[in-house]
Design an enzyme around this catalytic site. Structure first.
Site, mmCIF file in Angstrom:
data_model
loop_
_atom_site.group_PDB
_atom_site.id
_atom_site.type_symbol
_atom_site.label_atom_id
_atom_site.label_comp_id
_atom_site.label_asym_id
_atom_site.label_seq_id
_atom_site.Cartn_x
_atom_site.Cartn_y
_atom_site.Cartn_z
ATOM 1 N N SER A 274 9.130 1.482 -10.902
ATOM 2 C CA SER A 274 7.465 1.800 -11.123
ATOM 3 C C SER A 274 7.321 3.136 -10.089
ATOM 4 O O SER A 274 7.488 2.784 -8.053
ATOM 5 C CB SER A 274 6.176 0.516 -11.229
ATOM 6 O OG SER A 274 5.100 1.503 -10.458
ATOM 7 N N HIS B 282 1.180 2.070 -18.082
ATOM 8 C CA HIS B 282 0.790 1.087 -18.661
ATOM 9 C C HIS B 282 -0.515 1.564 -17.714
ATOM 10 O O HIS B 282 -1.212 1.577 -15.744
ATOM 11 C CB HIS B 282 1.294 -0.409 -16.606
ATOM 12 C CG HIS B 282 0.807 -1.074 -16.588
ATOM 13 N ND1 HIS B 282 0.855 -1.766 -15.252
ATOM 14 C CD2 HIS B 282 -0.342 -2.311 -17.108
ATOM 15 C CE1 HIS B 282 0.168 -2.598 -14.530
ATOM 16 N NE2 HIS B 282 -0.375 -2.938 -16.051
ATOM 17 N N MET C 115 -4.204 0.842 -16.858
ATOM 18 C CA MET C 115 -5.179 -0.224 -15.419
ATOM 19 C C MET C 115 -6.212 -0.186 -15.775
ATOM 20 O O MET C 115 -6.438 0.496 -14.599
ATOM 21 C CB MET C 115 -4.542 -1.057 -14.827
ATOM 22 C CG MET C 115 -3.992 -1.679 -14.590
ATOM 23 S SD MET C 115 -2.923 -1.303 -12.719
ATOM 24 C CE MET C 115 -1.198 -0.192 -13.227
ATOM 25 N N HIS D 152 8.269 3.343 -14.839
ATOM 26 C CA HIS D 152 6.785 2.516 -14.870
ATOM 27 C C HIS D 152 5.921 3.427 -14.673
ATOM 28 O O HIS D 152 5.931 3.864 -13.147
ATOM 29 C CB HIS D 152 7.514 1.272 -14.772
ATOM 30 C CG HIS D 152 6.135 0.265 -15.034
ATOM 31 N ND1 HIS D 152 5.648 -0.281 -15.829
ATOM 32 C CD2 HIS D 152 4.698 0.102 -14.121
ATOM 33 C CE1 HIS D 152 4.710 -0.754 -15.455
ATOM 34 N NE2 HIS D 152 4.475 -0.577 -14.742
ATOM 35 N N MET E 241 1.843 -10.110 -15.899
ATOM 36 C CA MET E 241 1.292 -9.544 -14.693
ATOM 37 C C MET E 241 2.268 -10.876 -13.444
ATOM 38 O O MET E 241 1.202 -11.628 -13.688
ATOM 39 C CB MET E 241 -0.438 -8.998 -14.121
ATOM 40 C CG MET E 241 -0.472 -7.733 -15.120
ATOM 41 S SD MET E 241 0.757 -6.230 -14.552
ATOM 42 C CE MET E 241 0.434 -5.786 -12.932
ATOM 43 N N ASP F 291 1.537 4.147 -13.553
ATOM 44 C CA ASP F 291 0.937 2.630 -13.337
ATOM 45 C C ASP F 291 -0.277 3.724 -13.255
ATOM 46 O O ASP F 291 0.005 4.689 -12.068
ATOM 47 C CB ASP F 291 0.951 2.370 -12.282
ATOM 48 C CG ASP F 291 1.863 1.026 -12.749
ATOM 49 O OD1 ASP F 291 1.427 -0.047 -13.055
ATOM 50 O OD2 ASP F 291 3.055 0.755 -11.503
ATOM 51 N N MET G 5 -4.729 3.929 -13.094
ATOM 52 C CA MET G 5 -5.394 2.959 -12.232
ATOM 53 C C MET G 5 -6.585 3.811 -12.479
ATOM 54 O O MET G 5 -6.676 5.020 -11.708
ATOM 55 C CB MET G 5 -5.533 2.694 -10.412
ATOM 56 C CG MET G 5 -3.640 1.736 -10.860
ATOM 57 S SD MET G 5 -4.054 1.116 -9.642
ATOM 58 C CE MET G 5 -1.890 0.345 -9.212
ATOM 59 N N ASP H 288 5.755 -7.726 -14.036
ATOM 60 C CA ASP H 288 5.367 -6.724 -13.476
ATOM 61 C C ASP H 288 4.770 -6.965 -12.100
ATOM 62 O O ASP H 288 4.039 -7.607 -12.227
ATOM 63 C CB ASP H 288 4.465 -5.931 -13.726
ATOM 64 C CG ASP H 288 3.851 -4.021 -13.431
ATOM 65 O OD1 ASP H 288 4.238 -4.170 -11.972
ATOM 66 O OD2 ASP H 288 3.234 -3.490 -13.434
HETATM 67 C C1 DX5 Z 1 0.633 -3.509 -10.083
HETATM 68 C C2 DX5 Z 1 1.857 -2.678 -10.729
HETATM 69 C C3 DX5 Z 1 3.034 -2.203 -10.631
HETATM 70 C C4 DX5 Z 1 3.356 -2.384 -9.035
HETATM 71 C C5 DX5 Z 1 4.374 -3.423 -8.499
HETATM 72 O O1 DX5 Z 1 -0.607 -3.146 -10.338
HETATM 73 O O2 DX5 Z 1 1.148 -2.636 -12.394
HETATM 74 O O3 DX5 Z 1 4.048 -1.435 -11.516
HETATM 75 O O4 DX5 Z 1 4.161 -0.539 -9.587
HETATM 76 O O5 DX5 Z 1 4.804 -2.687 -8.112
HETATM 77 P P1 DX5 Z 1 5.637 -3.426 -6.867
HETATM 78 O O6 DX5 Z 1 6.941 -3.820 -7.484
HETATM 79 O O7 DX5 Z 1 5.716 -3.421 -5.309
HETATM 80 O O8 DX5 Z 1 5.250 -5.389 -6.808
HETATM 81 ZN ZN ZN Z 2 2.465 -1.505 -13.549
#
Ligand code: DX5
Ligand code: ZN
Length: 213
Positions: free
Chosen positions: A9, A64, A66, A33, A136, A35, A37, A170
């Site tokens: 990620s 992903h 969010m 990956h 998650m 993310d 947000m 994740d």
């Molecule tokens: C959190 C993200 C994850 C994050 C995980 O909301 O969806 O993808 O990058 O990070 P680690 O592996 O550090 O928990």
């Molecule tokens: Zn993620």
């Protein structure tokens, strides 16, 4: 069970040199990956589709979202930016089938994700139309949180229901927790801190892989 996939990620990478960071993991990563947000569904904000466009790699991008109620045009921007798969959140959408069907219509892979407190029942009706379920294992929004082992019964139930589906975990994934999730039936492993937090990223991935042997 489907094949094991490792998805570093980039949330935990240095985004000012993202392509260089990705080069460190390219040889061993099955997915990158990404993310996204929005500051609404989760408090923080991250990168947008314009940033995703600047990512140069042959490794498929696992986006992903969010994001609260992503519209068709919003999703389309990530498809145009090169997403291989787009995962939406059950809790973020009034009728997730709308977004799932739009993503499918665009011929890329589609996933649905559930937060730690969301029951599997909420997504059972989508299991036949998605390519992947992202379970998650921390509250979405931040890297570096502790893996919640209490989520594992959901992974186990899901694997029983769908022997061939990609089940992605994740949050807080490292060699130890990856093994725990693998034993319950997960096959796609997202890892931010435990890969990009290390100097030798290739060694970090190999460590996760050898824990899954
Ligand atoms: C959190 C993200 C994850 C994050 C995980 O909301 O969806 O993808 O990058 O990070 P680690 O592996 O550090 O928990
Ligand atoms: Zn993620």
């Amino acid at each position: 069970m489907p094949r094991i996939k490792i998805a570093p990620s980039i949330l935990s990478a240095d985004l000012s040199k993202v392509n260089q960071e990705i080069r460190d993991v390219e040889k061993y990563a099955d997915l990158i990956h990404v993310d996204i947000m929005d500051g609404i569904f989760v408090p923080p904000t991250t990168v947008d589709s314009d940033f995703v466009k600047t990512i140069k790699t042959k490794v498929p991008l696992d986006v992903h979202l969010m994001v609260h109620e992503p519209s068709d045009s919003y999703i389309k921007r990530f498809i145009e930016a090169g997403a291989y798969s787009i995962t939406i959140h059950e809790e973020a959408c009034k009728n997730p089938a709308k977004q799932i069907n739009f993503i499918k219509k665009n011929k890329i892979k589609t996933g649905i994700s559930i937060k730690p407190n969301t029951q599997l029942d909420k997504i059972k009706k989508y299991l036949d139309i998605v390519d992947m379920v992202l379970v998650m294992t921390v509250e979405p929004g931040w890297a570096g949180q502790k893996f919640m082992q209490s989520i594992m019964p959901k992974v186990m139930e899901l694997r029983k229901l769908k022997p061939k589906l990609d089940i992605e975990v994740d949050g807080g994934i490292n060699p130890v927790t990856a093994r725990i999730a693998y034993d319950e039936g997960a096959n796609v492993f997202v890892a931010g801190t435990s890969i990009f937090g290390k100097k030798d990223r290739a060694a970090a991935i190999k460590e996760i892989l050898s824990a899954l042997k």
